[in-house]
Design an enzyme around this catalytic site. Structure first.
Site, PDB file in Angstrom:
ATOM      1  N   CYS A 167       0.920  -1.054   0.017  1.00 55.28           N
ATOM      2  CA  CYS A 167       0.031   0.132  -0.110  1.00 55.28           C
ATOM      3  C   CYS A 167       0.884   1.291  -0.021  1.00 55.28           C
ATOM      4  O   CYS A 167       0.185   2.393  -0.189  1.00 55.28           O
ATOM      5  CB  CYS A 167      -1.013  -0.102   1.215  1.00 55.28           C
ATOM      6  SG  CYS A 167      -1.876  -1.644   1.166  1.00 55.28           S
ATOM      7  N   HIS A 307      -2.814   7.766   6.747  1.00 57.69           N
ATOM      8  CA  HIS A 307      -2.709   6.601   5.875  1.00 57.69           C
ATOM      9  C   HIS A 307      -4.216   5.992   6.387  1.00 57.69           C
ATOM     10  O   HIS A 307      -5.147   5.571   5.771  1.00 57.69           O
ATOM     11  CB  HIS A 307      -1.751   5.548   6.259  1.00 57.69           C
ATOM     12  CG  HIS A 307      -1.887   4.192   5.652  1.00 57.69           C
ATOM     13  ND1 HIS A 307      -1.828   4.028   4.131  1.00 57.69           N
ATOM     14  CD2 HIS A 307      -2.012   2.931   6.024  1.00 57.69           C
ATOM     15  CE1 HIS A 307      -1.984   2.921   3.968  1.00 57.69           C
ATOM     16  NE2 HIS A 307      -2.093   2.021   5.036  1.00 57.69           N
ATOM     17  N   GLU A 318      -0.567   4.857  14.027  1.00 59.43           N
ATOM     18  CA  GLU A 318      -0.314   6.007  13.282  1.00 59.43           C
ATOM     19  C   GLU A 318      -0.682   7.286  14.213  1.00 59.43           C
ATOM     20  O   GLU A 318       0.472   8.045  14.306  1.00 59.43           O
ATOM     21  CB  GLU A 318      -1.235   6.147  11.970  1.00 59.43           C
ATOM     22  CG  GLU A 318      -0.828   7.422  11.132  1.00 59.43           C
ATOM     23  CD  GLU A 318      -1.611   7.367   9.994  1.00 59.43           C
ATOM     24  OE1 GLU A 318      -1.147   7.961   8.898  1.00 59.43           O
ATOM     25  OE2 GLU A 318      -2.453   6.678   9.443  1.00 59.43           O
ATOM     26  N   LYS A 338      -9.692   7.943   3.020  1.00 61.14           N
ATOM     27  CA  LYS A 338     -10.287   6.638   2.738  1.00 61.14           C
ATOM     28  C   LYS A 338     -11.494   6.188   3.359  1.00 61.14           C
ATOM     29  O   LYS A 338     -12.023   5.423   2.864  1.00 61.14           O
ATOM     30  CB  LYS A 338      -9.045   5.597   3.465  1.00 61.14           C
ATOM     31  CG  LYS A 338      -7.751   5.329   2.755  1.00 61.14           C
ATOM     32  CD  LYS A 338      -6.921   4.125   3.314  1.00 61.14           C
ATOM     33  CE  LYS A 338      -5.574   4.110   2.425  1.00 61.14           C
ATOM     34  NZ  LYS A 338      -4.692   5.395   3.148  1.00 61.14           N
ATOM     35  N   HIS A 343     -10.205   1.913   0.201  1.00 69.24           N
ATOM     36  CA  HIS A 343      -8.452   1.844   0.302  1.00 69.24           C
ATOM     37  C   HIS A 343      -8.328   1.356  -1.069  1.00 69.24           C
ATOM     38  O   HIS A 343      -8.258  -0.050  -1.222  1.00 69.24           O
ATOM     39  CB  HIS A 343      -8.080   0.697   1.556  1.00 69.24           C
ATOM     40  CG  HIS A 343      -6.437   0.834   1.599  1.00 69.24           C
ATOM     41  ND1 HIS A 343      -5.415   1.419   0.840  1.00 69.24           N
ATOM     42  CD2 HIS A 343      -5.875  -0.158   2.456  1.00 69.24           C
ATOM     43  CE1 HIS A 343      -4.310   1.156   1.276  1.00 69.24           C
ATOM     44  NE2 HIS A 343      -4.578   0.326   2.205  1.00 69.24           N
ATOM     45  N   PHE A 404       1.674  -3.620   3.866  1.00 67.57           N
ATOM     46  CA  PHE A 404       2.126  -4.856   4.265  1.00 67.57           C
ATOM     47  C   PHE A 404       3.454  -5.277   3.984  1.00 67.57           C
ATOM     48  O   PHE A 404       4.233  -4.963   2.976  1.00 67.57           O
ATOM     49  CB  PHE A 404       1.614  -6.024   3.526  1.00 67.57           C
ATOM     50  CG  PHE A 404       0.012  -6.214   4.178  1.00 67.57           C
ATOM     51  CD1 PHE A 404      -0.654  -5.291   5.280  1.00 67.57           C
ATOM     52  CD2 PHE A 404      -0.956  -7.320   3.695  1.00 67.57           C
ATOM     53  CE1 PHE A 404      -1.918  -5.615   5.632  1.00 67.57           C
ATOM     54  CE2 PHE A 404      -2.045  -7.433   4.067  1.00 67.57           C
ATOM     55  CZ  PHE A 404      -2.850  -6.517   5.138  1.00 67.57           C
TER      56      PHE A 404
END
Length: 417
Positions: A167, A307, A318, A338, A343, A404
């Site tokens: 991502c 994010h 975060e 998002k 996403h 990831f």
């Protein structure tokens, strides 16, 4: 031998998203706080835990390709070309007047042609395992193909490759584009990212990892970043493209400059295969790296596009990292877009960079929608821009992406003066 680094600017942008297939339409829906999420129409979700996603609407491949040519490309490549075409038009580029040897393409995708892969393997199994594969099978699935197709389409012979960091892929692509232009390796680079992951394989796979929301009773409200009741992310699809060039090149051709890229940061969580570091260690390092690169203090940042995927561990880690970098700052606007777009995986960074540029140029902070009850430890510590957009002069904007594998990529954009 050392040489001065070139300044890097953004001069064009293009999108294909669940909220619109042009930047103007997309931005209008973003600042209105609209959700692009709905029930999945691409396949039968009867046996799936998640039955919704942020699907593209009204995308017609033959608007961009001849019918026979479109068949050569997976959707993620089609989206990439469409977004790049808009960005190039938006930047008012006439390639005939430029040195194509100094114009490159750097593209990001975390999954590549996963729909094609699923379809072809399915046909192989149905066909009694007879190896009757489409001759375009391999170029349709490999993640580097959009950069190649965009370069072929416009005759761009400069540096050309793709980034894969889950991502964080398209933020990494933007960072690479910025750095190569800084070094004088290119005058202009078309960069961004694309994904087309709304299919059985992706939804089933992310369901198995317990990453997706299963709030099937309220799809539009399922993405709830920072909310104590969040239950996972919402899958999105699409593409974002940016024209990035040296300030010298942009001025020479009389381009309209939208924003400047002044800071880039990369790091790793070095913690877990799919989960973020619980204390946001990588996120902290990436943001600090970007601030140091931009040679500014944390107090200079006016807006963060987080994010913030609406997962339990990800959102909290975060926020911990942001608190560590910025302290308690009620004047710092943060938004989690998002919540509206879903996403977009490897395309998320490009889409959110475009949102950040628009926030700077339009002096509007987009909202975080659907969030009702914020994590108590972070409530009222920042301005999370809940519910509705807010007007604000933004000189510096930061955009975070995490992938990831622990990949961290952060960029800082500045109002061009």
């Amino acid at each position: 031998m050392t040489k001065d680094l070139k300044r890097v600017v953004i001069t064009g942008m293009g999108v294909v998203t669940s909220l619109g297939n042009t930047v103007d339409e997309f931005w209008k829906n973003i600042i209105a706080g609209k959700s692009g999420v709905g029930l999945i129409t691409k396949f039968d979700t009867t046996n799936f835990k998640t039955k919704f996603a942020a699907e593209i609407k009204n995308f017609i491949a033959t608007d961009y390709f001849e019918k026979n040519e479109a068949r050569k490309y997976d959707l993620f490549t089609q989206y990439a070309v469409a977004a790049a075409d808009e960005a190039i038009k938006n930047a008012n580029i006439n390639f005939d007047n430029l040195n194509r040897n100094k114009i490159g393409v750097i593209w990001g995708s975390g999954n590549g042609g996963i729909q094609t892969f699923q379809d072809q393997v399915g046909e192989f199994i149905k066909g009694n395992k007879q190896p009757r594969f489409n001759p375009y099978f391999i170029p349709k699935i490999i993640a580097d193909i959009p950069s190649g197709v965009i370069s072929i389409r416009h005759g761009l012979r400069g540096l050309n490759f793709s980034t894969v960091s889950a991502c964080a892929s398209s933020n990494n692509a933007i960072i690479d584009a910025c750095n190569y232009i800084r070094l004088g390796k290119a005058d202009m680079i078309i960069t961004g990212g694309s994904e087309a992951p709304i299919n059985e394989s992706s939804i089933g796979g992310f369901n198995a990892s317990k990453a997706l929301s299963t709030n099937n009773d309220n799809p539009e409200g399922a993405s709830r970043p920072f909310d104590i009741n969040r239950d996972g992310f919402v899958m999105g699809e699409g593409a974002g493209a940016l024209v990035v060039e040296s300030l010298d090149a942009a001025i020479k051709r009389g381009a309209t400059i939208l924003a400047e890229i002044v800071g880039t940061g990369m790091a790793a969580d070095a913690f877990h295969l799919t989960g973020t570091h619980p204390d946001g260690e990588g996120a902290y390092l990436g943001m600090i790296d970007a601030l140091e690169d931009a040679a500014i203090d944390a107090t200079a940042i006016d807006y963060i596009n987080a994010h913030a995927t609406s997962t339990h561990m990800g959102d909290e880690s975060e926020l911990k990292a942001i608190m560590r970098v910025f302290g308690e700052r009620k004047d710092l606007n943060i938004s989690a877009t998002k919540s509206m777009t879903g996403h977009l995986l490897g395309a998320a960074g490009a889409i959110e960079a475009i949102i950040s540029v628009k926030a700077i140029t339009e002096e509007i902070v987009p909202p975080t929608i659907n969030t009702g009850e914020v994590e108590p430890a972070y409530n009222n510590k920042f301005n999370l821009t809940l519910g509705t957009a807010q007007t604000k002069q933004i000189n510096y904007a930061m955009s975070n992406t995490f992938g990831f594998g622990g990949h961290i990529a952060t960029i800082i954009l500045k109002k061009y003066k």
